[in-house]
Design a protein around this motif. Structure first.
Motif, PDB file in Angstrom:
ATOM      1  N   ALA A   1       0.829  -1.208   0.000  1.00 32.95           N
ATOM      2  CA  ALA A   1       0.000   0.000   0.000  1.00 32.95           C
ATOM      3  C   ALA A   1       0.862   1.256   0.000  1.00 32.95           C
ATOM      4  O   ALA A   1       0.514   2.254  -0.651  1.00 32.95           O
ATOM      5  CB  ALA A   1      -0.928  -0.011   1.216  1.00 32.95           C
ATOM      6  N   GLU A   2       1.979   1.220   0.711  1.00 32.31           N
ATOM      7  CA  GLU A   2       2.885   2.370   0.694  1.00 32.31           C
ATOM      8  C   GLU A   2       3.426   2.639  -0.701  1.00 32.31           C
ATOM      9  O   GLU A   2       3.744   3.777  -1.051  1.00 32.31           O
ATOM     10  CB  GLU A   2       4.049   2.140   1.657  1.00 32.31           C
ATOM     11  N   ARG A   3       3.524   1.558  -1.514  1.00 35.79           N
ATOM     12  CA  ARG A   3       4.014   1.713  -2.898  1.00 35.79           C
ATOM     13  C   ARG A   3       2.879   2.013  -3.867  1.00 35.79           C
ATOM     14  O   ARG A   3       3.023   1.841  -5.075  1.00 35.79           O
ATOM     15  CB  ARG A   3       4.729   0.435  -3.338  1.00 35.79           C
ATOM     16  N   ALA A   4       1.732   2.447  -3.338  1.00 34.58           N
ATOM     17  CA  ALA A   4       0.557   2.777  -4.171  1.00 34.58           C
ATOM     18  C   ALA A   4      -0.019   1.541  -4.839  1.00 34.58           C
ATOM     19  O   ALA A   4      -0.523   1.603  -5.947  1.00 34.58           O
ATOM     20  CB  ALA A   4       0.905   3.838  -5.220  1.00 34.58           C
ATOM     21  N   GLU A   5       0.039   0.412  -4.134  1.00 39.49           N
ATOM     22  CA  GLU A   5      -0.651  -0.799  -4.571  1.00 39.49           C
ATOM     23  C   GLU A   5      -1.715  -1.108  -3.527  1.00 39.49           C
ATOM     24  O   GLU A   5      -1.499  -1.861  -2.591  1.00 39.49           O
ATOM     25  CB  GLU A   5       0.326  -1.968  -4.705  1.00 39.49           C
ATOM     26  N   ALA A   6      -2.865  -0.480  -3.696  1.00 39.37           N
ATOM     27  CA  ALA A   6      -3.923  -0.624  -2.694  1.00 39.37           C
ATOM     28  C   ALA A   6      -4.313  -2.086  -2.534  1.00 39.37           C
ATOM     29  O   ALA A   6      -4.299  -2.859  -3.491  1.00 39.37           O
ATOM     30  CB  ALA A   6      -5.135   0.204  -3.091  1.00 39.37           C
ATOM     31  N   GLY A   7      -4.678  -2.449  -1.323  1.00 42.43           N
ATOM     32  CA  GLY A   7      -5.036  -3.835  -1.078  1.00 42.43           C
ATOM     33  C   GLY A   7      -5.957  -3.978   0.115  1.00 42.43           C
ATOM     34  O   GLY A   7      -6.265  -3.011   0.817  1.00 42.43           O
ATOM     35  N   ALA A   8      -6.402  -5.202   0.318  1.00 36.66           N
ATOM     36  CA  ALA A   8      -7.276  -5.517   1.452  1.00 36.66           C
ATOM     37  C   ALA A   8      -6.910  -6.891   1.978  1.00 36.66           C
ATOM     38  O   ALA A   8      -6.483  -7.771   1.222  1.00 36.66           O
ATOM     39  CB  ALA A   8      -8.738  -5.478   1.042  1.00 36.66           C
ATOM     40  N   VAL A   9      -7.090  -7.057   3.277  1.00 33.51           N
ATOM     41  CA  VAL A   9      -6.848  -8.343   3.925  1.00 33.51           C
ATOM     42  C   VAL A   9      -8.092  -8.699   4.723  1.00 33.51           C
ATOM     43  O   VAL A   9      -8.596  -7.886   5.511  1.00 33.51           O
ATOM     44  CB  VAL A   9      -5.628  -8.290   4.859  1.00 33.51           C
ATOM     45  N   LEU A  10      -8.602  -9.898   4.499  1.00 31.27           N
ATOM     46  CA  LEU A  10      -9.722 -10.414   5.274  1.00 31.27           C
ATOM     47  C   LEU A  10      -9.150 -11.364   6.321  1.00 31.27           C
ATOM     48  O   LEU A  10      -8.591 -12.409   5.990  1.00 31.27           O
ATOM     49  CB  LEU A  10     -10.704 -11.144   4.363  1.00 31.27           C
ATOM     50  N   LEU A  11      -9.291 -10.980   7.572  1.00 29.15           N
ATOM     51  CA  LEU A  11      -8.710 -11.714   8.689  1.00 29.15           C
ATOM     52  C   LEU A  11      -9.795 -12.590   9.297  1.00 29.15           C
ATOM     53  O   LEU A  11     -10.750 -12.083   9.896  1.00 29.15           O
ATOM     54  CB  LEU A  11      -8.166 -10.716   9.714  1.00 29.15           C
ATOM     55  N   SER A  12      -9.668 -13.879   9.125  1.00 30.47           N
ATOM     56  CA  SER A  12     -10.704 -14.795   9.609  1.00 30.47           C
ATOM     57  C   SER A  12     -10.163 -15.684  10.709  1.00 30.47           C
ATOM     58  O   SER A  12      -8.965 -15.961  10.776  1.00 30.47           O
ATOM     59  CB  SER A  12     -11.230 -15.654   8.456  1.00 30.47           C
ATOM     60  N   GLY A  13     -11.065 -16.133  11.552  1.00 25.73           N
ATOM     61  CA  GLY A  13     -10.688 -17.032  12.637  1.00 25.73           C
ATOM     62  C   GLY A  13     -11.816 -17.171  13.630  1.00 25.73           C
ATOM     63  O   GLY A  13     -12.800 -16.430  13.594  1.00 25.73           O
ATOM     64  N   ASP A  14     -11.694 -18.139  14.514  1.00 25.62           N
ATOM     65  CA  ASP A  14     -12.719 -18.364  15.528  1.00 25.62           C
ATOM     66  C   ASP A  14     -12.756 -17.206  16.519  1.00 25.62           C
ATOM     67  O   ASP A  14     -11.805 -16.432  16.651  1.00 25.62           O
ATOM     68  CB  ASP A  14     -12.440 -19.659  16.282  1.00 25.62           C
ATOM     69  N   ALA A  15     -13.848 -17.107  17.230  1.00 27.66           N
ATOM     70  CA  ALA A  15     -13.961 -16.091  18.277  1.00 27.66           C
ATOM     71  C   ALA A  15     -12.852 -16.297  19.290  1.00 27.66           C
ATOM     72  O   ALA A  15     -12.611 -17.415  19.761  1.00 27.66           O
ATOM     73  CB  ALA A  15     -15.320 -16.183  18.950  1.00 27.66           C
ATOM     74  N   GLY A  16     -12.164 -15.194  19.617  1.00 25.90           N
ATOM     75  CA  GLY A  16     -11.126 -15.255  20.627  1.00 25.90           C
ATOM     76  C   GLY A  16      -9.792 -15.762  20.151  1.00 25.90           C
ATOM     77  O   GLY A  16      -8.873 -15.950  20.950  1.00 25.90           O
ATOM     78  N   VAL A  17      -9.610 -15.971  18.858  1.00 24.86           N
ATOM     79  CA  VAL A  17      -8.365 -16.548  18.371  1.00 24.86           C
ATOM     80  C   VAL A  17      -7.245 -15.522  18.281  1.00 24.86           C
ATOM     81  O   VAL A  17      -6.087 -15.876  18.096  1.00 24.86           O
ATOM     82  CB  VAL A  17      -8.596 -17.237  17.007  1.00 24.86           C
ATOM     83  N   GLY A  18      -7.589 -14.245  18.387  1.00 26.01           N
ATOM     84  CA  GLY A  18      -6.547 -13.219  18.391  1.00 26.01           C
ATOM     85  C   GLY A  18      -6.594 -12.251  17.233  1.00 26.01           C
ATOM     86  O   GLY A  18      -5.610 -11.560  16.958  1.00 26.01           O
ATOM     87  N   LYS A  19      -7.722 -12.136  16.579  1.00 28.02           N
ATOM     88  CA  LYS A  19      -7.834 -11.229  15.435  1.00 28.02           C
ATOM     89  C   LYS A  19      -7.690  -9.773  15.874  1.00 28.02           C
ATOM     90  O   LYS A  19      -6.991  -8.989  15.235  1.00 28.02           O
ATOM     91  CB  LYS A  19      -9.176 -11.445  14.730  1.00 28.02           C
ATOM     92  N   THR A  20      -8.370  -9.414  16.971  1.00 29.83           N
ATOM     93  CA  THR A  20      -8.297  -8.032  17.452  1.00 29.83           C
ATOM     94  C   THR A  20      -6.875  -7.682  17.866  1.00 29.83           C
ATOM     95  O   THR A  20      -6.402  -6.564  17.615  1.00 29.83           O
ATOM     96  CB  THR A  20      -9.254  -7.834  18.638  1.00 29.83           C
ATOM     97  N   ARG A  21      -6.178  -8.628  18.459  1.00 29.80           N
ATOM     98  CA  ARG A  21      -4.793  -8.374  18.880  1.00 29.80           C
ATOM     99  C   ARG A  21      -3.914  -8.103  17.664  1.00 29.80           C
ATOM    100  O   ARG A  21      -3.047  -7.226  17.697  1.00 29.80           O
ATOM    101  CB  ARG A  21      -4.268  -9.588  19.654  1.00 29.80           C
ATOM    102  N   LEU A  22      -4.120  -8.858  16.611  1.00 31.95           N
ATOM    103  CA  LEU A  22      -3.347  -8.634  15.388  1.00 31.95           C
ATOM    104  C   LEU A  22      -3.658  -7.268  14.783  1.00 31.95           C
ATOM    105  O   LEU A  22      -2.762  -6.558  14.318  1.00 31.95           O
ATOM    106  CB  LEU A  22      -3.637  -9.740  14.373  1.00 31.95           C
ATOM    107  N   LEU A  23      -4.940  -6.898  14.773  1.00 30.72           N
ATOM    108  CA  LEU A  23      -5.307  -5.591  14.235  1.00 30.72           C
ATOM    109  C   LEU A  23      -4.693  -4.466  15.060  1.00 30.72           C
ATOM    110  O   LEU A  23      -4.223  -3.462  14.513  1.00 30.72           O
ATOM    111  CB  LEU A  23      -6.834  -5.445  14.204  1.00 30.72           C
ATOM    112  N   THR A  24      -4.698  -4.645  16.376  1.00 31.80           N
ATOM    113  CA  THR A  24      -4.091  -3.634  17.246  1.00 31.80           C
ATOM    114  C   THR A  24      -2.607  -3.488  16.954  1.00 31.80           C
ATOM    115  O   THR A  24      -2.079  -2.380  16.839  1.00 31.80           O
ATOM    116  CB  THR A  24      -4.309  -4.001  18.710  1.00 31.80           C
ATOM    117  N   ALA A  25      -1.932  -4.636  16.825  1.00 29.06           N
ATOM    118  CA  ALA A  25      -0.499  -4.592  16.541  1.00 29.06           C
ATOM    119  C   ALA A  25      -0.228  -3.961  15.177  1.00 29.06           C
ATOM    120  O   ALA A  25       0.723  -3.189  15.018  1.00 29.06           O
ATOM    121  CB  ALA A  25       0.072  -6.008  16.595  1.00 29.06           C
TER     122      ALA A  25
END
Length: 1007
Positions: free
Chosen positions: A30-54
């Protein structure tokens, strides 16, 4: 003493190296002007929010603007666009003048950001006469699109694009499985438009919650095919990683037995690990199930704290201190102590001054443990508080939710109707649909005396049908419109009943195989107003009926309806209906061959629509104006009107409305025809916006560019995904199927190309017999059959050659059949169809021989209207036929040079290579063709090498002569010279010596 672990977000990330590497790589792109998206999937409580925070911390440290939004579970239809409103809220209060300017330049953002001034109001779209009780929408575009939603979507994309020009932008969206329909639509819109912005979108969702019928599943299946979207699955920890996580969480050393127990019971889920560790007490037995774990932890708290947690669980959202004080009935000191205990034990967290559960599973567990009466009382208390205080956007949706849960259906009904209106004004038809459906579900439970005086069930059914249409659910739209017709009674006024039947006809138009029902519905609408005085309702019924009758070729009746609609509309000042009728008059005149009248009518329609604020009618008029010129191969004028319509759509926020899309697809196809080929792939991806079906239309056209430019690997990715849309829109079948045939042909799989052409024609004959586009399909299939037959003859495979000729003759016959029985928009075939027919006949002459140069000359001339690529293809074949028939070699060279110039300018690599290959065989010097390298001393001339290469492939002297356009005697002379130079006594020996000396490359087939 309780064992209170360190909060998981307060320790370093454990065992997530791969996931963080993927997220950081996406940000680097994205910094190189290559826009993108990531879909972060996983069970409840597996650590998705922690990864987003980091990730947020990392990207913010790198200078990015990080915008975070969260979805909450308030059931479908509540709080439209909530995560985007939360994420974009900082833009409304920023001190950055550039960001402020970008936001203020887009007043439509006011629908998301209450901090802004009221969004600009746009002119309403006239939709017939409404009674006072039916004036519930001032921004409806038509039965298929919603103006406010389109404006909002474009505004969000625009402001992010502007900001991303100055610094990278990262949008983090949490808990997408709770997203309302409007949020899903906006997310889909953004993901399909990720291009060269410095923008990264990361969205998380619970994999286990997205069941087969979950509304998010359709969005995921659509966007994961996008090149800019990647999927990252967050899996539970392995045993060793879970053990390391337990040890990192604990503030004090704990026994290995307890660690092993927690690792076993948690099954690697980090949140389960935290909860199991937090609920551990003096190393006693831990609960087995998650709900028990969660409740066991809560039960360790004081009774007053548990009471407060029950109150918070009912809110299902962040709760203010004042609300908790009022609903719980606790005094301030007791409340403070209870909240402090909940926060200290990491059950509640404080966000922006509000209290919320640290994890949704805690809220669900506590809420699920409530007694039925307790639940009803608390929902009622929340409803009372909401009702007595102004809380801004979303208040009515929240009031409706709590009223429904507390069985106060009277309050719920009124709140649902207000929430429906609010959602519509916000451009969120999907949310409005959920609200009106909930209203319908409780309608009979509300006493008649307590229902809103200006609402009845008929109106709700009409609204539900409209919102279903505008939110992409045509089958539900038909179901509701049909129910509305069944709800009509003798007391219903004729104009209102006519409006119901007209809505039913419009809904049916979007569903395959219902044309007879469409006619029946609009006829019933007409019967109701036929003998009434002129009115807006009558004018709209006439205008709609004229368009429907034109579709079924009842042109005389359509003409009379359109004229009557114009008269009625002018009599009552219904400008929108008049513009709609004028468009029908223009298209009818066009079909009759009266070009001047057609174009004048369409220009009148454009002006009338613009003057009356009928934005969709204006785009419709511009579309048919462009089509009038397009049909007659007046390419420059057609492009002008298409471009004008595209620009107008941008100005009004209707870029992705139905006719905005039509204008763009027509414009893109004409760019292919005229040789104005875009260098940026954005042109082919732009249509992916409104739905995957619309995206398929753009991709089908774009596949023509991709194949013609030789990007075969890209074509392999595009074409298979389009097959699913053939039944929904046969134009996708024509475009993508044609591209697939050409792809196989350029790869040399002529048998496969013939097979695909035959299968596509069989499919089209079942769906749309004798469609004019079948001529083009027949041409490309026939070209493959000719190539297959020619190659088979060279190999001496006469059986295959005859089979190819037979298949080619069937394709030739089908093309002629389409030309004879196909129905053009005007009275006769236009220049484009005639050009393809000329090419078909020229190819037909090649089935059993070299072809007739005169027929190819005719085809070249026929494409002279401006179809530069197709004309270059014909020039190649014209040159080939001249050379094969010992014709004018100078003319052949001239045609090859002209074809080469076009292929080189367009970057049409397969065509350019075919021209160069023929030029090489015919000894025609072409510009830019590199001289062959000579890494060894080579005694052979270019012509001698051409002869020897074909001998190496097993050709006879006669076959070599045919391929090189020289006589059999000349081949023999060249071959004698080759054997003398190489010291060979036989043909086979000469070939072997040439290979040994490196004078010949590995053998390849030649066509």
């Amino acid at each position: 003493m309780h064992l209170v672990p360190r909060l998981g977000s307060g320790i370093p990330i454990v065992a997530r190296t791969q996931e963080m590497r993927q997220l950081r790589a996406a940000f680097a792109r994205a910094e190189r002007a290559e826009a993108g998206a990531v879909l972060l999937s996983g069970d409840a409580g597996v650590g998705k929010t922690r990864l987003l925070t980091a990730l947020g911390e990392f990207t913010a440290g790198a200078g990015a603007l990080v915008l975070t939004g969260r979805c909450i579970d308030v059931h479908e239809g509540g709080l439209p666009y909530l995560p985007f409103a939360e994420a974009l809220a900082p833009l409304a209060t920023t001190s950055d003048p550039a960001v402020t300017a970008a936001v203020r330049a887009r007043p439509a953002l006011g629908r998301l950001l209450p901090q802004m001034q009221q969004a600009e109001e746009y002119p309403a779209i006239e939709d017939g006469q409404l009674t006072a009780s039916e004036q519930v929408s001032t921004q409806r575009l038509g039965p298929e699109q919603d103006l406010g939603q389109l404006q909002l979507f474009d505004a969000v994309l625009g402001v992010l694009t502007v900001i991303a020009q100055r610094r990278p932008v990262v949008i983090l969206l949490e808990d997408l499985h709770w997203a309302d329909g409007s949020t899903r639509n906006l997310l889909s819109f953004l993901l399909t438009r990720l291009r060269t912005q410095r923008l990264l979108v990361v969205a998380s969702y619970r994999e286990e919650d997205v069941h087969r019928r979950h509304p998010l599943r359709a969005l995921l299946s659509e966007v994961v095919r996008l090149g800019a979207v990647e999927r990252v699955e967050v899996k539970p920890f392995g045993a060793e990683d879970a053990r390391a996580f337990v040890e990192a969480l604990a503030d004090e050393p704990i026994g290995q037995d307890m660690i092993a127990d927690i690792v076993s019971r948690s099954e690697g889920n980090p949140f389960f690990v935290e909860e199991l560790l937090a609920s551990a007490k003096d190393c006693r037995e831990l609960p087995a199930g998650l709900a028990e774990v969660l409740l066991a932890r809560v039960e360790q708290l004081s009774p007053i704290t548990r009471r407060i947690l029950r109150v918070v669980s009912v809110a299902k959202d962040s709760v203010a201190h004042a609300a908790l004080a009022e609903i719980s009935g606790l005094d301030e000191l007791e409340l403070d102590e209870a909240l402090r205990e909940a926060v200290q034990h990491h059950v509640l967290v404080i966000e922006n001054g509000f209290y919320t559960f640290r994890h949704a599973l805690l809220q669900e567990a506590v809420y699920g443990d409530l007694l039925p009466g307790e639940r009803v009382r608390m929902h009622a208390a929340y409803a009372t508080r909401i009702r007595t205080r102004t809380q801004g956007r979303g208040q009515d949706a929240r009031l409706a939710h709590h009223s429904l849960e507390s069985k106060d259906f009277v309050t719920a009904l009124a709140a649902l109707l207000r929430a429906m209106d609010e959602a519509e004004k916000l451009g969120a038809p999907g949310s409005a649909l959920r609200h009106v459906e909930q209203a319908l579900s409780i309608w009979d439970a509300v006493p008649a005396a307590d229902r809103p005086p200006d609402v009845d069930e008929l109106r709700l059914l009409h609204e539900a049908s409209y919102f279903a249409s505008t939110s992409g659910e045509p089958e539900r739209a038909v179901a509701y419109s049909r129910s509305a017709t069944e709800a009509l009674g003798p007391e219903t006024g004729s104009e209102r009943a006519a409006k119901v039947w007209r809505r039913h006809a419009e809904a049916l138009l979007s569903v395959e195989g219902t044309l007879d029902e469409v006619v029946e519905a609009i006829d019933k609408a007409w019967e109701l107003v036929e003998h009434t005085d002129a009115s807006s309702a009558r004018a709209w019924v006439l205008a709609t009926r004229a368009g429907i009758l034109r579709l079924i070729d009842r042109h005389e009746e359509a003409l009379q309806c359109a004229l009557a609609a114009v008269a009625d509309a002018r009599a009552v000042g219904a400008g929108g209906a008049e513009a709609a009728a004028l468009v029908s008059l223009g298209t009818l005149a066009d079909s009759a061959g009266d070009i001047e009248e057609a174009r004048e009518r369409l220009r009148q329609a454009e002006r009338k629509a613009r003057d009356s604020g009928a934005l969709n009618g204006e785009l419709r008029a511009l579309h048919f104006l462009g089509l009038s010129y397009d049909d007659r191969a007046e390419i420059h004028a057609a492009l002008k009107y298409y471009a004008k319509g595209i620009d107008r759509a941008k100005e009004t926020g209707l870029t992705w409305s139905s006719f905005g899309i039509e204008l763009r697809t027509k414009h893109l196809m004409l760019r292919f025809v005229s040789g104005d080929w875009p260098d940026d792939d954005d042109a082919g991806r732009a249509g992916r916006g409104v739905s995957s079906l619309v995206a398929g239309r753009f991709l089908g056209i774009w596949a023509q560019f991709v194949v013609a430019r030789g990007r075969f690997a890209d074509a392999d990715k595009i074409l298979p995904s389009l097959r699913q849309h053939w039944k929904a829109d046969y134009s996708i079948a024509l475009a993508s199927g044609d591209a697939a045939i050409q792809l196989a042909s350029w790869r040399g799989d002529h048998a496969g190309a013939v097979r695909q052409a035959s299968e596509l024609i069989d499919w089209l004959e079942e769906v749309e017999p004798a469609v004019l586009g079948g001529i083009r399909i027949s041409v490309h299939g026939l070209a493959a059959a000719v190539a297959q037959a020619t190659e088979a003859r060279v190999r001496g495979d006469l059986a295959t050659a005859e089979a190819a000729v037979a298949a080619g003759e069937k394709l030739l016959a089908h093309g002629r059949h389409c030309a004879e029985h196909g129905i053009p928009r005007s009275v006769s075939l236009g220049p484009e169809a005639l050009a393809w027919l000329a090419r078909l006949e020229a190819l037909g002459g090649c089935l059993r021989g070299a072809g007739d140069p005169a027929l190819w000359a005719k085809a070249v001339d026929a494409f002279g209207y401006g179809a530069v690529y197709e004309q270059a293809m014909c020039r190649l074949q014209y040159a080939k036929s001249l050379l094969a028939s010992d014709g004018d070699t100078a003319l052949a060279a001239s045609e090859l040079l002209a074809a080469h110039e076009v292929a080189d300018r367009l970057g049409a690599c397969p065509l350019r290579e075919a021209v160069r290959e023929l030029g090489h065989r015919a000894r025609v010097e072409l510009p830019g063709e590199p001289a062959p390298r000579r890494d060894v001393v080579d005694p052979l001339t270019d012509r001698e090498r051409d002869v020897l290469e074909r001998v190496a492939l097993g050709r006879t002297n006669r076959q070599v002569g045919e391929e090189l356009y020289i006589s059999e005697k000349t081949v023999s002379v060249h071959l004698s010279r080759v054997m003398a130079k190489l010291g060979a006594s036989r043909r086979a020996e000469a070939v072997a010596i040439a290979y040994d000396r490196g004078l010949l490359a590995a053998p390849t087939s030649s066509s």
